[in-house]
Design an enzyme around this catalytic site. Structure first.
Site, PDB file in Angstrom:
ATOM      1  N   SER A   1       0.820  -1.212   0.000  1.00  0.00           N
ATOM      2  CA  SER A   1       0.000   0.000   0.000  1.00  0.00           C
ATOM      3  C   SER A   1       0.859   1.271   0.000  1.00  0.00           C
ATOM      4  O   SER A   1       2.029   1.250   0.409  1.00  0.00           O
ATOM      5  CB  SER A   1      -0.921   0.017   1.224  1.00  0.00           C
ATOM      6  OG  SER A   1      -1.709  -1.150   1.236  1.00  0.00           O
TER       7      SER A   1
HETATM    8  N1  SAM Z   1      -0.418  -5.231   4.071  1.00  0.00           N
HETATM    9  C1  SAM Z   1       0.284  -5.551   2.860  1.00  0.00           C
HETATM   10  C2  SAM Z   1       1.667  -4.974   2.827  1.00  0.00           C
HETATM   11  O1  SAM Z   1       2.074  -4.282   3.777  1.00  0.00           O
HETATM   12  O2  SAM Z   1       2.382  -5.244   1.856  1.00  0.00           O
HETATM   13  C3  SAM Z   1      -0.484  -5.183   1.618  1.00  0.00           C
HETATM   14  C4  SAM Z   1      -1.650  -6.032   1.450  1.00  0.00           C
HETATM   15  S1  SAM Z   1      -2.274  -6.219  -0.186  1.00  0.00           S
HETATM   16  C5  SAM Z   1      -2.985  -4.655  -0.468  1.00  0.00           C
HETATM   17  C6  SAM Z   1      -3.648  -7.308   0.223  1.00  0.00           C
HETATM   18  C7  SAM Z   1      -3.220  -8.714   0.581  1.00  0.00           C
HETATM   19  O3  SAM Z   1      -4.365  -9.388   1.094  1.00  0.00           O
HETATM   20  C8  SAM Z   1      -2.725  -9.523  -0.613  1.00  0.00           C
HETATM   21  O4  SAM Z   1      -1.450 -10.015  -0.359  1.00  0.00           O
HETATM   22  C9  SAM Z   1      -3.749 -10.656  -0.719  1.00  0.00           C
HETATM   23  O5  SAM Z   1      -3.216 -11.875  -1.164  1.00  0.00           O
HETATM   24  C10 SAM Z   1      -4.251 -10.744   0.712  1.00  0.00           C
HETATM   25  N2  SAM Z   1      -5.564 -11.384   0.898  1.00  0.00           N
HETATM   26  C11 SAM Z   1      -6.672 -11.308   0.144  1.00  0.00           C
HETATM   27  N3  SAM Z   1      -7.669 -12.040   0.688  1.00  0.00           N
HETATM   28  C12 SAM Z   1      -7.168 -12.588   1.828  1.00  0.00           C
HETATM   29  C13 SAM Z   1      -7.699 -13.433   2.841  1.00  0.00           C
HETATM   30  N4  SAM Z   1      -8.966 -13.894   2.831  1.00  0.00           N
HETATM   31  N5  SAM Z   1      -6.899 -13.789   3.864  1.00  0.00           N
HETATM   32  C14 SAM Z   1      -5.619 -13.356   3.934  1.00  0.00           C
HETATM   33  N6  SAM Z   1      -5.052 -12.562   3.001  1.00  0.00           N
HETATM   34  C15 SAM Z   1      -5.825 -12.170   1.962  1.00  0.00           C
END
Ligand code: SAM
Length: 216
Positions: free
Chosen positions: A65
């Site tokens: 992000s």
């Molecule tokens: N917080 C992260 C960082 O600091 O890099 C960025 C997160 S990215 C915007 C969103 C993440 O949520 C992705 O890696 C995606 O694979 C994960 N995601 C999506 N659905 C999910 C779920 N049900 N459980 C866990 N992770 C999930």
């Protein structure tokens, strides 16, 4: 080729121009943003853009992000040193590192195994031994270690997953981007006497939360 000092200078500028200038004032958040080497959480081809004012791709169609979004969501969690925090969506591990600078224990769940493994290796190599990375569907939360002082969801959900609210302590804070057909809004939920007290913060754009209580 940039040296460590060049990245440190870029990070200072990021904190000054993108974080403090836009009104982030919690000293714990500012100090964490100052410390965590964001350039180590991006792909090699992106290191020179890592302190830019935008999200970046991290592989597998996912993103790290925008720095301001990380700082703002962290500030809204109203963290204290002894807190235990759950993050849904580990991604690169950057947000988890910011949390780990501030609180006692971080649990972070990622559904994509290769991202979780890379983040875990990096976080531990940087000495963040208070971060526990779990591969699972984070829309279900992590009941084993609940209740949490704060929960942060870094992917867009169609609604507030009931297990996440259940796993929040009384007085606990949940920050989550909730989407409808047209846009996403960052929502802050505080658990007061077992009820949801909701505040709409601002519009945002996140990748989808995929899971039982997210998108199918
Ligand atoms: N917080 C992260 C960082 O600091 O890099 C960025 C997160 S990215 C915007 C969103 C993440 O949520 C992705 O890696 C995606 O694979 C994960 N995601 C999506 N659905 C999910 C779920 N049900 N459980 C866990 N992770 C999930």
């Amino acid at each position: 080729m940039w040296k460590k000092k060049d990245f440190e200078e870029q990070r200072e500028l990021m904190v000054k121009n993108q974080i403090v200038a836009r009104g982030i004032s919690d000293p714990l958040v500012i100090e964490a943003m100052r410390k965590v080497p964001r350039h180590m959480f991006v792909e090699d081809s992106m290191v020179y853009e890592s302190y830019g004012d935008h999200p970046l791709p991290i592989g597998k169609g996912q993103t790290i992000s925008q720095p301001f979004m990380v700082a703002s969501m962290t500030e809204e969690l109203e963290l204290k040193g002894g807190d235990r925090v759950l993050e849904i969506g580990t991604g690169s591990g950057y947000q988890a590192a910011i949390l780990a600078e501030i609180v006692l224990e971080v649990y972070t769940i990622e559904r994509v195994k290769s991202l979780a493994e890379r983040a875990e290796r990096l976080l531990h190599s940087l000495g963040y031994n208070n971060v526990n990375v779990i591969v699972d569907d984070g829309s279900l939360g992590l009941s084993e270690y609940s209740p949490y002082d704060a929960i942060i969801v870094t992917a867009a959900s169609p609604n507030i997953p009931p297990p996440l609210f259940e796993q929040l302590k009384e007085g606990g804070r949940l920050i989550i981007p909730v989407s409808d057909i047209y846009a996403q809004t960052l929502i802050k939920v505080i658990k007061k006497k077992g009820n949801q007290v909701k505040q709409r913060l601002y519009g945002c754009v996140f990748v989808p939360l995929i899971g039982d209580y997210g998108y199918k």
